[in-house]
Write an enzyme that holds these catalytic residues in place. Structure first.
Site, PDB file in Angstrom:
ATOM      1  N   ASP A  96       0.840  -1.195   0.000  1.00 38.33           N
ATOM      2  CA  ASP A  96       0.000   0.000   0.000  1.00 38.33           C
ATOM      3  C   ASP A  96       0.876   1.247   0.000  1.00 38.33           C
ATOM      4  O   ASP A  96       2.030   1.217   0.415  1.00 38.33           O
ATOM      5  CB  ASP A  96      -0.946  -0.037   1.196  1.00 38.33           C
ATOM      6  N   GLY A  98       0.739   4.059   1.654  1.00 40.75           N
ATOM      7  CA  GLY A  98       0.928   4.884   2.853  1.00 40.75           C
ATOM      8  C   GLY A  98      -0.177   5.899   3.032  1.00 40.75           C
ATOM      9  O   GLY A  98      -0.232   6.587   4.056  1.00 40.75           O
ATOM     10  N   GLY A  99      -1.064   6.016   2.044  1.00 37.44           N
ATOM     11  CA  GLY A  99      -2.168   6.982   2.122  1.00 37.44           C
ATOM     12  C   GLY A  99      -3.015   6.774   3.362  1.00 37.44           C
ATOM     13  O   GLY A  99      -3.380   7.734   4.050  1.00 37.44           O
ATOM     14  N   ASP A 153      -2.945   7.993  -2.317  1.00 42.41           N
ATOM     15  CA  ASP A 153      -4.296   8.560  -2.217  1.00 42.41           C
ATOM     16  C   ASP A 153      -4.517   9.220  -0.859  1.00 42.41           C
ATOM     17  O   ASP A 153      -3.731   9.043   0.063  1.00 42.41           O
ATOM     18  CB  ASP A 153      -5.349   7.458  -2.401  1.00 42.41           C
ATOM     19  N   ASP A 280      -8.418  -7.189   2.014  1.00 35.74           N
ATOM     20  CA  ASP A 280      -7.462  -7.408   3.104  1.00 35.74           C
ATOM     21  C   ASP A 280      -8.068  -6.856   4.382  1.00 35.74           C
ATOM     22  O   ASP A 280      -8.883  -5.932   4.331  1.00 35.74           O
ATOM     23  CB  ASP A 280      -6.157  -6.644   2.831  1.00 35.74           C
ATOM     24  N   CYS A 334     -13.364 -28.002  10.260  1.00 38.96           N
ATOM     25  CA  CYS A 334     -12.297 -27.103   9.815  1.00 38.96           C
ATOM     26  C   CYS A 334     -11.045 -27.933   9.534  1.00 38.96           C
ATOM     27  O   CYS A 334     -10.664 -28.783  10.333  1.00 38.96           O
ATOM     28  CB  CYS A 334     -12.001 -26.035  10.869  1.00 38.96           C
ATOM     29  N   CYS A 336      -7.976 -26.738   9.155  1.00 39.33           N
ATOM     30  CA  CYS A 336      -6.737 -26.022   9.467  1.00 39.33           C
ATOM     31  C   CYS A 336      -5.850 -26.863  10.400  1.00 39.33           C
ATOM     32  O   CYS A 336      -6.328 -27.786  11.067  1.00 39.33           O
ATOM     33  CB  CYS A 336      -7.032 -24.650  10.066  1.00 39.33           C
ATOM     34  N   CYS A 339      -7.225 -26.931  14.072  1.00 35.35           N
ATOM     35  CA  CYS A 339      -8.411 -27.766  14.334  1.00 35.35           C
ATOM     36  C   CYS A 339      -8.120 -29.252  14.123  1.00 35.35           C
ATOM     37  O   CYS A 339      -8.758 -30.093  14.749  1.00 35.35           O
ATOM     38  CB  CYS A 339      -9.572 -27.312  13.470  1.00 35.35           C
ATOM     39  N   HIS A 365      -5.944 -20.512  12.554  1.00 36.38           N
ATOM     40  CA  HIS A 365      -7.367 -20.853  12.385  1.00 36.38           C
ATOM     41  C   HIS A 365      -8.139 -19.706  11.739  1.00 36.38           C
ATOM     42  O   HIS A 365      -8.860 -19.910  10.753  1.00 36.38           O
ATOM     43  CB  HIS A 365      -7.996 -21.215  13.729  1.00 36.38           C
TER      44      HIS A 365
HETATM   45 ZN   LIG Z   1      -9.544 -24.330  12.249  1.00 37.45          ZN
END
Ligand SMILES: [Zn+2]
Length: 385
Positions: A96, A98-99, A153, A280, A334, A336, A339, A365
């Site tokens: 980015d 820095g705006g 910006d 993001d 899940c 991940c 989990c 997670h």
């Molecule tokens: Zn998870």
């Protein structure tokens, strides 16, 4: 390494503006919708690059211009060969301008002042005054060396009403022209590959200003289009109104990015439904740190998806005593790392201990849930769900 950047439409949803695209960057391809974990200070809190890849992250927001100017400084980043090498992240990266940071800092006029030329602030350690302008921002982003860089910006404050929104819009447009001029002199990073430049639509909550800004950004024929301002991601109803208003104007072959969207998994579903590709937000890792963990399921409803479950607001507060003996994973089904290997009881215990391990497992997670939601949207749009 591809020395190119392009966005290709792969498939559109049958009745919504939602879509799957393929973005080709010098550091590889991204299938969208895709969530970008945030590494504004050149690290994603508590996560290694391998952890990030394990969550399904394809692109990160790496090393923000303002923060990198403060520390470790551009000289060091250039010496080590750019942010990809510095962070040991070899996949696509966006940075980015820095705006947003100068907007944030200017709320305290002693730290940062904004005028027609840019933002002027004191280095937090050395006290040296740094001028962040379209020229210094673009040049710094060339040293950071992200695949996607942002025009400098002015983030639109919500409190200022129409006058402030119009002022930020005019400044953003003028700074966009200056950003393009600097970028076009040499559209490559300091390390030789071509960088994509995105412009940022401002206009606050005022739909006519958003439309005016969209036309201006589109005329500049940039590589991608971002939608910015304090309201985006913070007020999801207004965010949806803004996207719905400008989405019909957006060309199919440009990446669409809402900046700061992703306080909750459902927010991603809501902007993708409206035709957005990337986003993001610091919320997943910040929430994880504070003990708030996403918990729900992606459920098909009316040919689209919703993130829903039995927990209030689809989150659990792991510090609560009810989890002390809970042998279930954080979120049913899940996939991940956390989990698959650990129980709520263990995470509750780690949190109570404030163990470093808790923060790593919790961030894994929450980021995984954001990427899982994106994967389910891609599957549905492609007809594979
Ligand atoms: Zn998870």
């Amino acid at each position: 390494m591809h020395n190119t950047f392009k966005t290709e439409l792969i498939k559109k949803h049958s009745c919504l503006p939602a879509r799957v695209t393929k973005i080709t960057t010098p550091h590889g391809e991204i299938q969208t919708p895709a969530f970008m974990p945030v590494a504004t200070r050149a690290f994603v809190n508590m996560m290694t690059p391998a952890d990030l890849v394990g969550t399904g992250s394809q692109i990160i927001l790496g090393g923000n211009t303002y923060h990198m100017l403060c520390a470790p400084g551009m000289e060091l980043i250039q010496d080590v060969g750019g942010m990809h090498r510095f962070m040991s992240w070899d996949k696509p990266m966006l940075t980015d301008s820095g705006g947003f940071q100068i907007f944030s800092l200017s709320k305290n006029g002693n730290i940062c002042k904004i005028d027609e030329k840019g933002g002027h602030f004191k280095h937090p350690i050395s006290g040296k005054v740094i001028h962040l302008t379209p020229e210094t921002s673009i040049n710094a982003q060339k040293i950071i060396g992200a695949d996607i860089i942002m025009a400098f910006d002015e983030c639109t404050p919500e409190a200022g009403g129409r006058d402030a929104a119009l002022a930020a819009l005019n400044r953003t447009h003028r700074w966009l022209n200056e950003s393009i001029e600097i970028h076009e002199k040499n559209p490559h990073s300091a390390y030789g590959f071509k960088q994509a430049l995105f412009g940022i639509i401002q206009g606050g909550s005022f739909l006519d200003l958003r439309e005016q800004s969209t036309r201006f950004i589109l005329e500049a024929k940039l590589d991608g289009i971002a939608i910015g301002g304090e309201v985006i991601g913070f007020d999801m109803q207004k965010t949806a109104e803004v996207i719905d208003w400008i989405q019909p104007m957006l060309p199919e072959n440009k990446t669409r990015y809402t900046m700061g969207v992703g306080l909750n998994p459902q927010d991603l579903i809501d902007v993708v439904a409206r035709g957005i590709d990337i986003f993001d937000c610091v919320a997943p890792t910040r929430n994880a740190r504070h003990g708030t963990l996403y918990c729900g399921a992606v459920v098909k409803k009316d040919n689209w998806l919703t993130f829903t479950g039995n927990e209030p607001q689809n989150k659990i507060l792991i510090k609560k005593a009810i989890f002390a003996k809970d042998e279930r994973p954080l979120m049913e089904d899940c996939k991940c790392f956390t989990c698959k290997n650990f129980t709520r009881a263990y995470l509750h215990y780690l949190f109570k201990q404030q163990a470093m391990l808790y923060f790593n497992l919790a961030c894994i997670h929450n980021i995984h849930v954001m990427q899982y939601v994106c994967e389910e949207m891609r599957k549905l749009i492609l007809g594979n769900s």
